[in-house]
Enzyme design. Sequence first.
Site, short mmCIF file in Angstrom:
data_model
loop_
_atom_site.label_atom_id
_atom_site.label_comp_id
_atom_site.label_asym_id
_atom_site.label_seq_id
_atom_site.Cartn_x
_atom_site.Cartn_y
_atom_site.Cartn_z
N LYS A 86 30.26 -10.46 -128.46
CA LYS A 86 31.68 -11.52 -129.36
C LYS A 86 31.24 -12.06 -130.45
O LYS A 86 29.85 -12.17 -130.49
CB LYS A 86 31.68 -12.13 -127.85
N SER A 161 38.88 -15.87 -123.41
CA SER A 161 38.45 -15.28 -124.76
C SER A 161 38.15 -14.64 -124.90
O SER A 161 37.75 -13.79 -126.21
CB SER A 161 38.45 -16.63 -125.29
N SER A 185 35.97 -17.75 -119.73
CA SER A 185 36.11 -16.37 -120.39
C SER A 185 35.27 -15.45 -120.78
O SER A 185 35.49 -14.75 -121.71
CB SER A 185 36.36 -17.32 -122.31
N1 GLN Z 1 40.72 -20.66 -121.40
C1 GLN Z 1 39.54 -21.58 -122.40
C2 GLN Z 1 40.27 -22.42 -122.85
O1 GLN Z 1 40.85 -22.06 -124.07
C3 GLN Z 1 38.57 -21.31 -121.26
C4 GLN Z 1 37.96 -20.77 -122.55
C5 GLN Z 1 36.93 -20.35 -122.71
O2 GLN Z 1 35.52 -20.19 -122.17
N2 GLN Z 1 36.37 -19.84 -124.10
O3 GLN Z 1 39.74 -23.23 -123.06
#
Ligand code: GLN
Length: 501
Positions: A86, A161, A185
């Site tokens: 990532k 994400s 994410s």
């Molecule tokens: N979808 C969640 C957010 O937008 C989690 C994101 C993540 O785990 N980085 O905060």
Amino acid sequence: MASSNAMFGAMSARRIHDGLAAKEFSAAEVASAVLSQAERLDEDVHAFLEMTPDLAADAAQAVDAAIADGTFADQGPLAGVPIAYKDNMNLIGTHTTCSSNMLADYVSPYTATCVERTLQAGMIPVGKLNMDEFAFGSSTETSAFGPTRNPWDLSRVPGGSSGGSAAAVAAGLVPATLGSDTGGSIRQPAAFCGVVGIKPTYGMVSRYGIVAFGSSLDQVGPFARTVEDAAWVLNAISGHDSRDCTSQANATDFAANLGAGVKGMKIGVVPAFMEAAGLTAEVKAKVQDAIAKLEAAGADIVEVELPNAAAAMSAYYVLGPCEAFSNLARFDSVRYGYCDPGHADLGGQYEASRAKGFGDEARRRIMLGSYLLSSGVYDTYYYPAQQIRTLITQDYVRAFEQVECLVTPVSPRTSFKFGEIGDPTEMYLSDMFTISINIVGYGGMSLPVGLGADTGLPVGVQLIAPAFKDENMLRVAAELEREYGSAPVAPDFAPEGGDAL
Ligand code: GLN
């Protein structure tokens, strides 16, 4: 002898390892085939932001040297296996953009511990992967460099994400990737793309060298198409690192218990999760089916209550933005980040650089965090959110006095179409079943259990383990994998003649 255009990215780590050991192919062949196939197939998916052919060639050369001098067997199961990261993970000499214009030109001056450990294991680094900007999102639509598409249906999101990390594995571009998970994410994109994704217990994997989002919530973990591959990568990246004070020593071999089965194991289900508003019938049916299969395999299914878990979303959208606001303060155009030219005063430079460097969702989180931490407001939101955090933690502690693992949905639905969810608060609901695990810091993972009856898209079940007992969920995952089969490459990307796992 496999031809050099074999789909190595669609093979498991075990298959690649065995092929290298048997001298069926060389690590250099693996590396160059994966890179050229990823380049071609990724035009549709857009999982990669950068490929690293030079680093891959160097790593492959070292593996081939070990094969030649007879030391390959000492290197562990991941030597010669391609991996990608990532783009919030530093790998020296590569861009680490967090999919943000703010960091479009940032080049890593050092390598993150988790990345370094994959290199020490002999893995071949092939590139950096797309994500929601600074990991804010559930669809990879907030990337400043264009979204990643779901290999199962290119008109749909891969989740987020860590959308690039999930999609690259689902398309068979690479056998394993790393992602990060602050509220879901890793698990939600793994579910949307039909691959295995593990968010280990907080502290299991060092975050040194990962761009921080929510420091009390962030955790790094692997994606793969088999439970064993994911366990091997977790073995490689976990353990104490003196440069991350939250990291813990770990002597667990996560692959050791995969064949143990679930006979006599106490596995919990959460009735309130199964009745949650927004949970679609097809996802619910799949989770029920997985529970039934575990029961048939000899597990003792126990109902547990998590009465405060419903407040996890509210607590997260206080704690997360507060921590993000603090962590993102360093992107001020002077210490780090895009610098808007031509400003006579520093205040003007800060303001313009941050306004232009950050996208909408990042700005939304920063403004929210700034407001929530302001005097007067802090006592109304931040402090109660921490109290809720304690209550939710107590719920999980009590639940795990009764069971060794929980089974729940990952996401309330399967993947949605681009632009389908415009309202940020609706998007936030994607993580309704994953967020509480970050709040308490326990281990959680997504395991693919086939396709939903209504949409025909991948569905994942979430397995949750108590702190530093991540091997419990892996053991359950391995049982379910025996029932459902390991994760297939998405049909349009599957190599002819099957997956060659
Ligand atoms: N979808 C969640 C957010 O937008 C989690 C994101 C993540 O785990 N980085 O905060």
